[in-house]
Write a protein that holds these residues in place. Sequence first.
Motif, PDB file in Angstrom:
ATOM      1  N   ARG A 249      71.985 -32.957  23.574  1.00 48.69           N
ATOM      2  CA  ARG A 249      71.528 -34.211  22.976  1.00 48.69           C
ATOM      3  C   ARG A 249      72.585 -35.273  23.230  1.00 48.69           C
ATOM      4  O   ARG A 249      73.787 -35.008  23.154  1.00 48.69           O
ATOM      5  N   TRP A 250      72.102 -36.477  23.523  1.00 50.32           N
ATOM      6  CA  TRP A 250      73.030 -37.590  23.735  1.00 50.32           C
ATOM      7  C   TRP A 250      72.446 -38.872  23.144  1.00 50.32           C
ATOM      8  O   TRP A 250      71.262 -39.135  23.237  1.00 50.32           O
ATOM      9  N   ASP A 251      73.299 -39.653  22.543  1.00 52.20           N
ATOM     10  CA  ASP A 251      72.905 -40.938  21.960  1.00 52.20           C
ATOM     11  C   ASP A 251      73.132 -42.030  22.993  1.00 52.20           C
ATOM     12  O   ASP A 251      74.040 -42.854  22.877  1.00 52.20           O
ATOM     13  N   ILE A 252      72.307 -42.029  24.019  1.00 53.94           N
ATOM     14  CA  ILE A 252      72.502 -42.975  25.109  1.00 53.94           C
ATOM     15  C   ILE A 252      72.177 -44.399  24.681  1.00 53.94           C
ATOM     16  O   ILE A 252      72.822 -45.364  25.127  1.00 53.94           O
ATOM     17  N   THR A 374      80.410 -18.784  22.270  1.00 54.18           N
ATOM     18  CA  THR A 374      80.997 -17.747  21.397  1.00 54.18           C
ATOM     19  C   THR A 374      80.984 -16.416  22.132  1.00 54.18           C
ATOM     20  O   THR A 374      80.373 -16.291  23.199  1.00 54.18           O
ATOM     21  N   ASP A 375      81.649 -15.482  21.586  1.00 51.15           N
ATOM     22  CA  ASP A 375      81.705 -14.154  22.199  1.00 51.15           C
ATOM     23  C   ASP A 375      81.180 -13.118  21.203  1.00 51.15           C
ATOM     24  O   ASP A 375      81.843 -12.827  20.198  1.00 51.15           O
ATOM     25  N   PRO A 376      80.010 -12.539  21.438  1.00 49.96           N
ATOM     26  CA  PRO A 376      79.089 -12.819  22.542  1.00 49.96           C
ATOM     27  C   PRO A 376      78.386 -14.167  22.354  1.00 49.96           C
ATOM     28  O   PRO A 376      78.254 -14.627  21.220  1.00 49.96           O
ATOM     29  N   PRO A 377      77.947 -14.807  23.451  1.00 54.50           N
ATOM     30  CA  PRO A 377      77.333 -16.136  23.339  1.00 54.50           C
ATOM     31  C   PRO A 377      75.990 -16.080  22.628  1.00 54.50           C
ATOM     32  O   PRO A 377      75.204 -15.171  22.820  1.00 54.50           O
ATOM     33  N   ARG A 378      75.760 -17.094  21.819  1.00 55.47           N
ATOM     34  CA  ARG A 378      74.476 -17.272  21.158  1.00 55.47           C
ATOM     35  C   ARG A 378      73.756 -18.440  21.826  1.00 55.47           C
ATOM     36  O   ARG A 378      74.179 -19.585  21.711  1.00 55.47           O
ATOM     37  N   LEU A 379      72.696 -18.104  22.521  1.00 54.35           N
ATOM     38  CA  LEU A 379      71.971 -19.112  23.293  1.00 54.35           C
ATOM     39  C   LEU A 379      70.648 -19.432  22.599  1.00 54.35           C
ATOM     40  O   LEU A 379      70.014 -18.560  22.010  1.00 54.35           O
ATOM     41  N   PRO A 380      70.203 -20.671  22.659  1.00 55.46           N
ATOM     42  CA  PRO A 380      70.864 -21.796  23.340  1.00 55.46           C
ATOM     43  C   PRO A 380      71.984 -22.392  22.502  1.00 55.46           C
ATOM     44  O   PRO A 380      71.957 -22.370  21.282  1.00 55.46           O
ATOM     45  N   VAL A 381      72.963 -22.948  23.215  1.00 58.09           N
ATOM     46  CA  VAL A 381      74.097 -23.599  22.568  1.00 58.09           C
ATOM     47  C   VAL A 381      73.722 -25.054  22.291  1.00 58.09           C
ATOM     48  O   VAL A 381      73.263 -25.767  23.182  1.00 58.09           O
ATOM     49  N   HIS A 382      73.889 -25.485  21.049  1.00 59.68           N
ATOM     50  CA  HIS A 382      73.570 -26.861  20.669  1.00 59.68           C
ATOM     51  C   HIS A 382      74.765 -27.759  20.988  1.00 59.68           C
ATOM     52  O   HIS A 382      75.878 -27.525  20.500  1.00 59.68           O
ATOM     53  N   ILE A 383      74.516 -28.775  21.806  1.00 57.51           N
ATOM     54  CA  ILE A 383      75.599 -29.629  22.319  1.00 57.51           C
ATOM     55  C   ILE A 383      75.279 -31.076  22.011  1.00 57.51           C
ATOM     56  O   ILE A 383      74.192 -31.569  22.340  1.00 57.51           O
ATOM     57  N   ASN A 384      76.212 -31.757  21.380  1.00 63.38           N
ATOM     58  CA  ASN A 384      76.152 -33.199  21.174  1.00 63.38           C
ATOM     59  C   ASN A 384      77.197 -33.850  22.073  1.00 63.38           C
ATOM     60  O   ASN A 384      78.398 -33.613  21.914  1.00 63.38           O
ATOM     61  N   ILE A 385      76.725 -34.626  23.020  1.00 63.30           N
ATOM     62  CA  ILE A 385      77.613 -35.235  24.008  1.00 63.30           C
ATOM     63  C   ILE A 385      78.542 -36.251  23.340  1.00 63.30           C
ATOM     64  O   ILE A 385      78.109 -37.067  22.516  1.00 63.30           O
ATOM     65  N   ASP A 386      79.830 -36.180  23.679  1.00 66.18           N
ATOM     66  CA  ASP A 386      80.803 -37.164  23.221  1.00 66.18           C
ATOM     67  C   ASP A 386      80.626 -38.427  24.074  1.00 66.18           C
ATOM     68  O   ASP A 386      81.169 -38.534  25.182  1.00 66.18           O
ATOM     69  N   MET A 387      79.872 -39.387  23.574  1.00 68.26           N
ATOM     70  CA  MET A 387      79.522 -40.559  24.362  1.00 68.26           C
ATOM     71  C   MET A 387      80.721 -41.477  24.598  1.00 68.26           C
ATOM     72  O   MET A 387      80.733 -42.222  25.579  1.00 68.26           O
ATOM     73  N   VAL A 388      81.713 -41.447  23.722  1.00 69.16           N
ATOM     74  CA  VAL A 388      82.913 -42.269  23.954  1.00 69.16           C
ATOM     75  C   VAL A 388      83.609 -41.811  25.223  1.00 69.16           C
ATOM     76  O   VAL A 388      83.969 -42.619  26.088  1.00 69.16           O
ATOM     77  N   ARG A 389      83.780 -40.529  25.363  1.00 68.71           N
ATOM     78  CA  ARG A 389      84.425 -39.963  26.553  1.00 68.71           C
ATOM     79  C   ARG A 389      83.609 -40.245  27.807  1.00 68.71           C
ATOM     80  O   ARG A 389      84.153 -40.578  28.870  1.00 68.71           O
ATOM     81  N   VAL A 390      82.291 -40.141  27.704  1.00 68.54           N
ATOM     82  CA  VAL A 390      81.423 -40.350  28.867  1.00 68.54           C
ATOM     83  C   VAL A 390      81.392 -41.820  29.262  1.00 68.54           C
ATOM     84  O   VAL A 390      81.508 -42.175  30.446  1.00 68.54           O
TER      85      VAL A 390
END
Length: 565
Positions: A249-252, A374-390
């Motif tokens: 997810r990204w707050d474009i 994580t180990d073991p990975p839990r999919l799907p991984v929920h990702i919030n994009i760091d828009m400042v960095r991008v």
Amino acid sequence: MAAVAGEKRRGRNAALSIAAIAIVVGLPLWWKTTETYRASLPYTQISELDTLQLQLTVELEVVFSKGSLTAEQQKTAPLQQTREAEHLLNSKTELRYKYETKYRTATVMEDDALRLESVEGMRRPALQWLNESPSGSLVIYVIPETSALLPQGVSVYVGKHRTALLQTPQDRGAKLGEVLRGLQPDIQRVVETMSFSDIDIKAALSDRVPVGKLGKESLADSMRTFKSSPGYEITFSLLNPDPKSHDVRWDIEGAVESYIQPLLSKLSGVANFSVDSQILYYAILGVTPRYDSTVSSYTLNAETLPHVINPVEARLGSNAASSHPVLNFLLYVPDYPHSPLYIKDRGGDKVPTNAFHSPRWGGIMVYNVNEKYTDPPRLPVHINIDMVRVMEVFLAQLRLLLGVQQPHAPADFLLQSPGNEGLTDWELDHWELDRLLWVRTVENIATTTTTLTSLAQLLDEIGNIVINDNIASEVYSAVTSIQAAIAELESCNLGLAFQASKEATLSSEKAFFDPSLLHLLYFPDDQKFAIYIPLFLPMSVPILLSLLKIASELRERRKEPAKID
């Protein structure tokens, strides 16, 4: 016999009448109705524009603060000086720089404003009201060596409102002429930093100057930056090749509003911008990353980066029918099997931003999310994009592609901190970027003159192209506007010169790409004969045969001997 003779006479008269009508009425009517309409064009003026003599005038005001000149030097201070430099780029392109410098001493109010304890005071509105210089001109304040305004090791401070501070060593015993000559190199460096440099202008003339005449730096700048256009379309794309593993997810919208829109608003006087975004799933790169065991990650080296763009571009699909250049900015989240993914430069080192840009296309940033696993990975991984960095990366790439990057200031120069706006106000004063306007104006003039010359040559060589009145109107408008742009540059009216050059480019492009010029562009003459012969041959053969018969009878009649009683 009398009746037969009368019938022949009527036949001859009828044949002659039909032939006369065909020649006197038919041929002119056919010629007029089938001729190609060609409105008149200013060929002479276009030919004059082909030999371009461009003069760029910069108005400078050098203000000596209290203590920078002795009393004797102030008495002999000149009011104005003019300095010129000429560059002959080729037989048809001549470039002239004209620097009109006015000298004066600072007023009491200016001296009071310059008595600040440090240059930090320049951020306050102390000097903002002193000189609101028009676009294209500069004001340089010369301060004494004893002034504490500038930090140690800094001799030039570039501030807001096209204003600079210049601190130079003083020689109390020197004549004023020697002092002014000593200032010229520093003044020239200020002009190249705040207005334009010779490299910038030569790069803008790339349409008229062969590649071999440009330096490596000029060629690199001209090839990287987008060509001048009345509008640009910016597309932000999020590429998620593995949606089963990554819920990205990204707050474009918020990022564009906070980071991109302020810059585009200040560039609104230069061009129109439209921004859109999209998310593409199962979009993969055109190359397979290689695993580097030394860093325990996948890598893309500099040699493979050019092969990334074409396969990805085929998936973008947006703005395919756009008439304006499209700037693409792609954020790529690597799939789980190829994560993390890093970009390496030609030296084999990791690129700090993990991004790269392609000249006149856009930029791509690889956004790793391996720390989310994580180990073991839990999919799907929920990702919030760091828009400042991008957005820090995309904003820097956007500046490069539009030619709005900050100049390469010398080591002893200090540019005022831009604050939250990302660029200094002298670049964006009056909503325009002076450095960008100088380059864009010259580029528009070079493009327009080349377009008009090519159009005039094309229309002159191919005589069966229709030149409608609207095309002639656009050509006349382009010629008038380009002449006005050249004149305004000579008068140091940068804003008016840019607007005139922009109008000239629009008019010349409309005329050159008008659809009516394409219909008869490759209309061969044999097709004309194929059309006209079936029409005129059946009518002309009987007329020609009748005329030949009449001529034969006349010759026979003249050969008959005269009867003598």
